[in-house]
Design a protein around this motif. Structure first.
Motif, PDB file in Angstrom:
ATOM      1  N   LYS A   3       0.813  -1.212   0.000  1.00  0.00           N
ATOM      2  CA  LYS A   3       0.000   0.000   0.000  1.00  0.00           C
ATOM      3  C   LYS A   3       0.853   1.271   0.000  1.00  0.00           C
ATOM      4  CE  LYS A   3      -3.937   1.941   2.446  1.00  0.00           C
ATOM      5  NZ  LYS A   3      -4.878   1.727   3.559  1.00  0.00           N
ATOM      6  N   SER A   4       1.899   1.308   0.807  1.00  0.00           N
ATOM      7  CA  SER A   4       2.727   2.522   0.853  1.00  0.00           C
ATOM      8  C   SER A   4       3.464   2.741  -0.464  1.00  0.00           C
ATOM      9  CB  SER A   4       3.699   2.480   2.027  1.00  0.00           C
ATOM     10  OG  SER A   4       4.612   1.420   1.880  1.00  0.00           O
ATOM     11  N   GLY A  22      -2.603   9.291  -0.516  1.00  0.00           N
ATOM     12  CA  GLY A  22      -3.135   8.354   0.478  1.00  0.00           C
ATOM     13  C   GLY A  22      -4.621   8.551   0.697  1.00  0.00           C
ATOM     14  N   ARG A  23      -5.071   9.809   0.756  1.00  0.00           N
ATOM     15  CA  ARG A  23      -6.502  10.089   0.917  1.00  0.00           C
ATOM     16  C   ARG A  23      -7.284   9.606  -0.296  1.00  0.00           C
ATOM     17  NH1 ARG A  23      -4.377  14.942   2.911  1.00  0.00           N
ATOM     18  NH2 ARG A  23      -4.922  16.016   0.975  1.00  0.00           N
ATOM     19  N   ALA A  27     -10.136   6.767  -0.235  1.00  0.00           N
ATOM     20  CA  ALA A  27     -11.467   7.079  -0.744  1.00  0.00           C
ATOM     21  C   ALA A  27     -11.908   6.029  -1.761  1.00  0.00           C
ATOM     22  CB  ALA A  27     -11.490   8.466  -1.371  1.00  0.00           C
ATOM     23  N   MET A  28     -10.983   5.613  -2.610  1.00  0.00           N
ATOM     24  CA  MET A  28     -11.303   4.594  -3.611  1.00  0.00           C
ATOM     25  C   MET A  28     -11.627   3.261  -2.941  1.00  0.00           C
ATOM     26  SD  MET A  28      -9.713   1.902  -5.270  1.00  0.00           S
ATOM     27  CE  MET A  28      -9.693   1.068  -6.791  1.00  0.00           C
ATOM     28  N   ILE A  29     -10.808   2.850  -1.985  1.00  0.00           N
ATOM     29  CA  ILE A  29     -11.033   1.594  -1.271  1.00  0.00           C
ATOM     30  C   ILE A  29     -12.349   1.665  -0.492  1.00  0.00           C
ATOM     31  CG2 ILE A  29     -10.171   0.112   0.589  1.00  0.00           C
ATOM     32  CD1 ILE A  29      -7.313   0.843  -0.391  1.00  0.00           C
ATOM     33  N   GLY A  30     -12.610   2.804   0.152  1.00  0.00           N
ATOM     34  CA  GLY A  30     -13.864   2.980   0.888  1.00  0.00           C
ATOM     35  C   GLY A  30     -15.076   2.898  -0.012  1.00  0.00           C
ATOM     36  N   GLY A  31     -14.979   3.475  -1.200  1.00  0.00           N
ATOM     37  CA  GLY A  31     -16.071   3.407  -2.168  1.00  0.00           C
ATOM     38  C   GLY A  31     -16.351   1.990  -2.620  1.00  0.00           C
ATOM     39  N   THR A  41     -21.670  -3.871  -7.653  1.00  0.00           N
ATOM     40  CA  THR A  41     -20.421  -4.177  -8.350  1.00  0.00           C
ATOM     41  C   THR A  41     -19.717  -2.873  -8.707  1.00  0.00           C
ATOM     42  OG1 THR A  41     -21.452  -4.208 -10.533  1.00  0.00           O
ATOM     43  CG2 THR A  41     -21.330  -6.305  -9.369  1.00  0.00           C
ATOM     44  N   VAL A  42     -18.398  -2.930  -8.795  1.00  0.00           N
ATOM     45  CA  VAL A  42     -17.584  -1.785  -9.199  1.00  0.00           C
ATOM     46  C   VAL A  42     -16.739  -2.239 -10.386  1.00  0.00           C
ATOM     47  CG1 VAL A  42     -15.785  -0.161  -8.515  1.00  0.00           C
ATOM     48  CG2 VAL A  42     -17.479  -0.913  -6.836  1.00  0.00           C
ATOM     49  N   SER A  43     -16.951  -1.605 -11.535  1.00  0.00           N
ATOM     50  CA  SER A  43     -16.194  -1.938 -12.741  1.00  0.00           C
ATOM     51  C   SER A  43     -15.278  -0.789 -13.095  1.00  0.00           C
ATOM     52  CB  SER A  43     -17.141  -2.217 -13.909  1.00  0.00           C
ATOM     53  OG  SER A  43     -17.931  -3.344 -13.637  1.00  0.00           O
ATOM     54  N   ILE A  44     -13.999  -1.087 -13.237  1.00  0.00           N
ATOM     55  CA  ILE A  44     -13.015  -0.092 -13.655  1.00  0.00           C
ATOM     56  C   ILE A  44     -12.462  -0.569 -14.989  1.00  0.00           C
ATOM     57  CG2 ILE A  44     -10.876   1.085 -13.061  1.00  0.00           C
ATOM     58  CD1 ILE A  44     -11.539   0.434 -10.107  1.00  0.00           C
TER      59      ILE A  44
END
Length: 103
Positions: A3-4, A22-23, A27-31, A41-44
């Motif tokens: 992660k770092s 990092g924020r 935010a992406m992981i939280g979403g 579902t989340v499609s990228i």
């Protein structure tokens, strides 16, 4: 990559501070987490799809005693990566033959 290291990479590529990177990552992981909790579902595009899958209940074994135990059905997160894209006509043939791609 951990992660770092990912935060460092994002900060360098986007020309932003590590704190902002990092924020953004959090935010992406939280979403993704909040969408999966709602069974969405989340499609990228070009990366992959995060989804929730149902795992059926089953019978397992206690490794210590060998006794049969019932394992409850569960909803589990799944990730399906996007398919690889060929950058040239020869790339796909080399992938199929499992040879390294040479541009």
């Amino acid at each position: 990559m951990n992660k770092s290291e990912l935060i460092d990479h994002i900060a360098k590529q986007a020309d932003i501070s590590k704190a902002a990177a990092g924020r953004a990552l959090e935010a992406m992981i939280g979403g993704v987490k909040s969408t999966l909790k709602k069974s969405g579902t989340v499609s990228i595009v070009g990366f992959g799809t995060f989804a929730v899958s149902k795992r059926a209940g089953r019978t397992g074994r206690n490794p210590r005693t060998g006794a049969a135990i019932k394992i409850k059905a569960a909803k589990v997160p799944k990730f399906r990566p996007a398919p690889l894209r060929a950058t040239s006509a020869g790339c796909l043939a080399q992938l199929v033959e499992r040879r390294p791609y040479k541009a």
